[in-house]
Enzyme design. Structure first.
Site, short mmCIF file in Angstrom:
data_model
loop_
_atom_site.label_atom_id
_atom_site.label_comp_id
_atom_site.label_asym_id
_atom_site.label_seq_id
_atom_site.Cartn_x
_atom_site.Cartn_y
_atom_site.Cartn_z
CD GLU A 19 -3.41 0.32 2.34
OE1 GLU A 19 -4.40 1.86 2.53
OE2 GLU A 19 -2.71 -0.33 2.58
CG HIS A 46 16.34 25.98 37.50
ND1 HIS A 46 14.53 25.84 38.39
CD2 HIS A 46 16.12 27.64 37.65
CE1 HIS A 46 13.61 27.03 39.12
NE2 HIS A 46 15.05 27.55 38.48
#
Length: 464
Positions: free
Chosen positions: A37, A443
């Protein structure tokens, strides 16, 4: 007819098959791939990729509706479902085309057609021009799977959809029933619910997202309900009565059956392996409940015949298929690869909020006899999550109390499908709690919650 001869023939060009072919070609094997396909298989064309494109549109729409929360204005917010679907199909088409380029670049012969296996490494391919005969000492089956259809709940493309119909919907559902709350069901429920469909999810087991840690499932359910979904657990759809423009669902729960009316139903009740028509029985390959039985190296027991990905059983994940494809190619080329360990493969669900996990749940670790330590950290305690406007979520880690081994990690919240890879790498490197505690996390980031969850397991959490 003389057969074209190769070192390896791969049947199926999804994320398992095309990756196996590329790795084999890199290792010097003359390789052919057969696909009936689309190059890229279900994943690129009708699964992983186009669904993520849809979900991204829903996520942006959701953020636009929340513009005021960020000090912004977005007036008359709306959506064009046809345009959303068109973008999704464009993304899939772009990637599928890229696979064709990769096949050419790696010198892989592509045969478009339907394959069946014969004796002594023969593969017959029914193409648009007739039958093509191929042969190889090694064959890898990567034919994937399709949606399971239950009697009485079969899809018709109008009132009752499979994932394929849901990716190219004929209309926007107003009142939607989703049967099954695994990754596929919950992702479509999340997409259509975000765009305004009144959405009900029915799950036969005792909780939504049943393969996830129970605590994560409970947290996710709470968020789904908050978003307006109706969740029915320990419930079964017994039958669907179809009429013009509506479906009446008979839902059994707690010993009583109730009727509910919907305009659209999405059936997401699992998958069935594509094993038919291959000629497996004649070769002596065993199948079990539509999946090929294989060992840890994806060997079928028939010399030279391997099966990878969805056809070879759970977990039914594209990245598992790809990794198996690499492993098998290296094995065929004479290498000594490590087998793929299912418990080291992350699962990701791209609903809102996202869900991701790797390794053992808390309950499974206890079942296996481990003495465990469990850590948790909430998104509400993380600066980046609050700045993003995403304070709902949790990171949970499970450790072996004796050795410090990371047994499992479980997350729910914004971007956790990206964060989970940190724990995947940690498990691959056989990390301990000390390694994770001593690592410096940047951070402000969401990843800091991964650190804090580890600290919490050992009574050292900082920001909670």
């Amino acid at each position: 007819m003389a057969a074209s001869t190769f070192d390896l023939i791969v049947v199926g060009a999804g994320p398992g098959g095309y990756v196996a072919a590329i790795r084999a070609a890199q290792l010097g094997l003359k390789t052919a791939i057969v696909e009936r396909e689309h190059l890229g298989g279900i994943c690129l064309n009708w699964g992983c990729i186009p669904t993520k494109a849809l979900l991204r549109s829903a996520e942006v729409f959701h953020l636009m509706e929340r513009a005021g929360d960020f000090g912004l204005r977005a007036d008359k917010v709306g959506f064009d479902l046809d345009a959303v679907v068109k973008r999704s199909r464009g993304v899939a088409k772009q990637l599928s085309g890229g696979i064709g380029h990769l096949m050419k670049k790696n010198g892989i012969t592509v045969v478009m057609g339907t394959a069946s296996l014969g004796p002594k490494g023969r593969v017959s391919v029914e193409t648009g021009k007739g039958t093509e005969e191929l042969s190889a000492a090694n064959i890898v089956l990567a034919t994937g799977a399709r949606a399971r259809e239950l009697p009485g709940l079969e899809a018709d493309g109008d009132l009752v959809w499979t994932y394929r119909h849901a990716l190219q919907p004929p209309r926007m559902p107003k009142k939607l029933l989703v049967i099954g709350s695994g990754a596929i069901g919950i992702e479509f429920a999340s997409f259509y619910n975000t765009l305004g469909a009144d959405t009900t999810v029915v799950e036969v087991l005792d909780r939504v997202l049943p393969v996830e840690d129970a605590e994560i499932s409970a947290f996710a359910k709470k968020q789904f309900v908050k978003q307006g979904m109706t969740i029915m657990e320990k419930a079964t759809v017994q039958q669907l009565d179809r009429a013009k423009g509506k479906v009446t669902a008979h839902v059994e729960s707690g010993g009583k059956t109730e009727k509910f009316e919907f305009d659209t139903v999405i059936s997401a009740v699992g998958i069935v392996g594509n094993v038919e028509g291959l000629g497996l029985e004649d070769l002596g390959a065993r199948t079990d409940r539509s999946h090929v039985v294989v060992d840890e190296y994806c060997r079928t027991g028939v010399p030279g015949l391997y099966a990878i990905g969805d056809i070879a059983g759970p977990p039914w994940l594209a990245h598992k298929a790809s990794h198996e494809g690499v492993m098998v190619a290296e094995l065929i080329a004479g290498g000594d690869p490590h087998p793929v360990r299912p418990e080291s493969i992350a699962g990701c669900t791209y609903c809102q909020p996202q869900v991701a996990s790797v390794g053992y749940s808390e309950a499974r670790a206890k079942e296996l006899g481990y003495d465990i330590k469990v850590g948790r950290f909430p998104f509400i305690g993380n600066g980046k999550a609050i700045a993003l406007g995403e304070p709902e979520g949790m990171v949970k880690t499970v450790f072996d109390a004796k050795t410090g081994e990371l047994l499992g990690a479980h997350m729910v919240g914004a971007e956790v499908t990206e964060l989970i890879q940190g724990y995947v790498v940690g498990r691959q490197l056989e990390t301990t709690e000390q390694d994770l505690m001593n690592a410096v996390f940047p951070h402000p980031t969401l990843s800091e919650m991964m650190h804090e969850s580890v600290l919490d397991a050992y009574g050292r959490v900082i920001h909670m």
